[in-house]
Design a protein around this motif. Structure first.
Motif: not given
Ligand SMILES: Cc1ncc(COP(=O)(O)O)c(C=O)c1O
Length: 390
Positions: A111-112, A210, A213, A245
């Protein structure tokens, strides 16, 4: 300067963090992601994962992963545009697009990276404007900073302030982007998406949500906060969801129009210049997506656990925050106190991590309880009992 002065600087920074109760370290688990875990050599009932539907350790998801590993091996071996894109990736992208009611979807490894990739593909420099909720996740903040666009942060969920900022900059920028978490990761409350969608349309700005959650958990079919809010691709042209998640696997996706996805394929650097996720992860995610779509009992059970927890916490006079989601933080304030309560809970066999700055603003340290459909009514009773005593 002495040769190791650079390490002296690191050590003093670490000491400072310790003295401020901000030092963080990992724990080691010897069991799958599930409420009852073996961590650092002891059994703990945990309330801090994002595995909201209990799919991370689901037998059908594990089986799909194993079978795909037999067929496709482990590593994808290359980026998507080279030769790392396999059948399970393709099927998952198509399934995610259909599930979210969008024309297309594009898989990212995390996600990052999805957030960095999209924001930096759309915003090309100092002339562009990005409006961001003050409590957005760190990856959205970093995405905005990295883009070099002018970053305008607005008070949490305050659409009046956002409106004033949009008006003040009317016509200033070739591209404008409004960025928000769907469900706020450390608070559990949700963004006013319908209002944001309207404002974005009025000001010809992109809106990116985004829904890390919300995806899998909210909405009738689990398609997330946008589904719960009844918003389509025109309302929310950029939808981001994570798979690590509620879906219980790993990775993330961006869903939107055909043109948006084609543009990202050409320009999103965190998608282009990285190895595709292992095909077996995509195959496992396809199965968890089917479970999300067809077995609504997990969402219903989770909703009743949230209700049970909130009712019990109110009776105990605990400092609940206004959240209806699986994220149920209790505001403590000082990092020292949050840590101390977390340790007391741990002594009773319960793990709830203390969330401290810089993850949350100074003096708003909290215990972030997260609930999962894998918890039982008895688990929540045990948590409430322990919280009452701690
Ligand atoms: C709101 C939100 N966006 C993005 C991410 C990042 O996702 P990922 O863990 O898949 O990198 C997270 C948590 O990890 C998150 O809580």
């Amino acid at each position: 300067m002495p040769a190791d002065s650079k390490f002296t600087k690191l050590r003093s920074e670490l000491d400072l963090r310790r003295s401020r109760h901000l030092y963080r370290s990992t724990r080691v688990a010897d069991s799958p992601q599930q409420p009852q875990r073996h961590i650092d050599g002891k059994p703990l009932l945990t309330f801090c994962s994002n595995d909201y539907l209990g799919l991370a350790n689901h037998p059908a998801v594990i089986r799909a992963f194993q079978q795909a590993a037999n067929t496709y091996g482990v590593g994808s071996g290359a980026a998507h545009l080279v030769n790392g894109h396999s059948r399970p990736h393709q099927q998952l992208e198509e399934a995610l697009a259909a599930f979210t009611g969008r024309e297309r979807a594009l898989l990212f490894s995390t996600g990052y990276m999805a957030n960095l990739g999209v924001v930096n593909a759309l915003l090309t420099g100092r002339n562009d404007l990005v409006y961001a909720d003050r409590l957005n996740h760190a990856s959205l903040v970093d995405a905005a900073l990295l883009s070099g666009a002018k970053l305008i942060r607005y008070p949490h969920n305050d659409t009046t302030s956002l409106g004033k900022r949009l008006l003040a900059h009317e016509g200033d920028a070739p591209t404008q982007l409004i960025l928000t978490d769907g469900v706020f990761s450390m608070d559990g409350d949700v963004a006013p998406l319908a209002k944001l969608a309207l404002m974005a349309q009025q000001h010809e700005a992109w809106l990116m949500v985004d829904d890390a959650h919300g995806f899998g958990v909210l909405g009738n079919t689990g398609a997330g906060l946008v589904e719960a809010a009844g918003l389509n691709q025109d309302d929310v042209p950029i939808l981001m969801g994570t798979l690590g998640k509620a879906l219980g696997t790993a990775g993330a996706f961006i869903a939107g129009s055909h043109d948006l996805i084609e543009y990202l394929i050409q320009t999103a650097r965190t998608w282009i210049y990285t190895t595709a996720q292992p095909p077996a992860v995509a195959a496992a995610t396809l199965v968890s997506l089917q479970l999300v779509a067809t077995e609504s009992w997990r969402r219903e059970h989770l909703r009743s656990l949230i209700q049970q927890f909130r009712t019990g916490a109110v009776q105990l006079g605990l400092p609940l925050m206004p959240s209806d989601t699986a994220i149920q933080p209790m505001l403590v304030g000082s990092s020292e106190q949050a840590l101390s309560i977390s340790r007391k809970l741990e002594a009773r066999g319960i793990l709830v991590t203390a969330i401290r700055p810089p993850t949350v603003p100074v003096e708003t340290a909290r215990l972030r309880v997260t609930l999962s459909a894998a918890h039982t009514v008895e688990d929540v009773e045990r948590l409430l009992d322990a919280l009452g005593k701690a």
